[in-house]
Design a protein around this motif. Structure first.
Motif, short mmCIF file in Angstrom:
data_model
loop_
_atom_site.label_atom_id
_atom_site.label_comp_id
_atom_site.label_asym_id
_atom_site.label_seq_id
_atom_site.Cartn_x
_atom_site.Cartn_y
_atom_site.Cartn_z
N LEU A 1 -7.96 12.62 -4.44
CA LEU A 1 -6.54 12.58 -4.78
C LEU A 1 -5.85 13.85 -4.30
CD1 LEU A 1 -4.08 11.39 -6.20
CD2 LEU A 1 -4.94 12.36 -8.36
N VAL B 1 0.89 6.88 -6.58
CA VAL B 1 -0.33 7.64 -6.84
C VAL B 1 -0.09 9.13 -6.69
CG1 VAL B 1 -2.62 8.18 -5.92
CG2 VAL B 1 -1.97 5.80 -6.31
N GLU C 1 0.84 -1.21 0.00
CA GLU C 1 0.00 0.00 0.00
C GLU C 1 0.87 1.25 0.00
OE1 GLU C 1 -3.78 -1.99 2.43
OE2 GLU C 1 -2.33 -0.70 3.48
N VAL D 1 2.01 1.86 -3.51
CA VAL D 1 0.92 2.43 -4.30
C VAL D 1 0.73 3.90 -3.94
CG1 VAL D 1 -1.57 2.35 -4.73
CG2 VAL D 1 -0.24 0.22 -4.65
N PHE D 2 0.75 4.19 -2.65
CA PHE D 2 0.63 5.58 -2.17
C PHE D 2 1.70 6.46 -2.81
CE2 PHE D 2 2.09 8.59 1.25
CZ PHE D 2 1.05 9.49 1.14
N VAL E 1 -5.63 2.55 0.59
CA VAL E 1 -4.80 3.72 0.90
C VAL E 1 -5.69 4.91 1.26
CG1 VAL E 1 -3.23 5.45 -0.05
CG2 VAL E 1 -2.80 3.01 -0.43
N VAL F 1 -4.27 -3.05 -8.08
CA VAL F 1 -3.87 -1.68 -7.76
C VAL F 1 -5.07 -0.88 -7.28
CG1 VAL F 1 -3.04 0.50 -8.72
CG2 VAL F 1 -1.88 -1.64 -9.28
N LYS F 2 -6.21 -1.04 -7.95
CA LYS F 2 -7.43 -0.32 -7.54
C LYS F 2 -7.81 -0.68 -6.11
CE LYS F 2 -9.53 0.28 -12.13
NZ LYS F 2 -10.67 -0.09 -13.01
N HIS G 1 -5.77 -1.77 -3.73
CA HIS G 1 -4.79 -1.17 -2.83
C HIS G 1 -5.03 0.35 -2.71
CE1 HIS G 1 -2.46 -4.66 -2.00
NE2 HIS G 1 -2.01 -4.82 -3.24
N ARG G 2 -5.37 0.95 -3.83
CA ARG G 2 -5.60 2.39 -3.83
C ARG G 2 -6.79 2.73 -2.93
NH1 ARG G 2 -5.04 6.25 -9.06
NH2 ARG G 2 -5.88 8.18 -8.18
N HIS G 3 -7.82 1.91 -2.99
CA HIS G 3 -8.98 2.12 -2.12
C HIS G 3 -8.58 2.01 -0.65
CE1 HIS G 3 -13.11 1.96 -0.68
NE2 HIS G 3 -12.79 0.88 0.01
N ASN H 1 -3.36 4.05 -12.69
CA ASN H 1 -3.43 2.68 -12.17
C ASN H 1 -2.69 1.68 -13.07
OD1 ASN H 1 -4.92 3.52 -10.00
ND2 ASN H 1 -6.90 2.86 -10.81
#
Length: 209
Positions: free
Chosen positions: A189, A153, A146, A149-150, A180, A173-174, A176-178, A159
């Protein structure tokens, strides 16, 4: 009124008069005849309040006490209130972080105005520190993936680009992004990027490539 106003002045009659004036305005007041007396009695340098400080006092001078408090990590704002000042002393004190530099005699409006500004500045600084500590705690809660990804991003990666760099799927990735966004407690963002900027991960003003 928040906190304690610490008055450091070697003139007993002045300390008494200022203490009376400040108590009438609703403040808690503590008085000290010397810099060392304050250093001996003030245990918690993180408490809210401020210091009214004379320049010429026995032992450590006012500016010397200002430097000593800075070394100790005190965040109590300092307002100098003195009958002895010159331009060089005033400039040094302000450059060293003094909130204000007042000359005796001082009107109640001028004195209380300086104190209110010092306390407001302290409250704002405390709020910013608390916010930063909260952001750091949120980042610490991220898993290693995470965190990757952070980092990507907030630097503007899409993504699909993140998926390629990390050798995973866009769907992962989506997810993990959620996570985060949830753990960082942000809704957009822009908020996520702002958090990264506060931590010094990005230069102020936006993402990097």
């Amino acid at each position: 009124m928040p906190g304690v106003i610490h008055v450091v002045d070697d003139d007993a009659s002045f300390r008494t008069a200022i203490e009376r004036r400040l108590k009438l305005a609703g403040y808690d007041v503590a008085t000290y005849a010397s810099a060392q007396e304050l250093l001996d009695k003030v245990q918690d340098l993180e408490t809210s309040g401020c210091i009214l400080l004379d320049v010429q006092i026995p032992g450590l001078s006012g500016p010397e006490l200002q430097g000593r408090l800075a070394e100790l990590g005190s965040r109590l704002p300092i307002v100098f209130l003195t009958g002895h000042a010159d331009t060089a002393t005033t400039v040094r004190a302000i450059k060293a972080g003094a909130e204000d530099f007042l000359m005796k005699p001082v009107s109640s409006d001028q004195l209380l105005g300086a104190i209110e500004r010092a306390l407001a500045h302290q409250e704002s600084a405390l709020s910013q520190r608390n916010k930063l500590e909260s952001i750091r705690a949120h980042v610490a809660s991220l898993t290693p993936r995470e965190r990757q990804v952070f980092d990507l991003v907030v630097r503007g990666r899409l993504n699909k680009q993140i998926a390629y760099e990390l050798g995973t799927t866009e769907r992962t990735v989506k997810a993990h992004r959620h996570q985060v966004m949830e753990k960082m407690q942000v809704q957009s963002l822009a908020e996520l990027v702002s958090s990264a900027e506060r931590l010094g991960m990005l230069a102020p003003g936006g993402r990097t490539d």
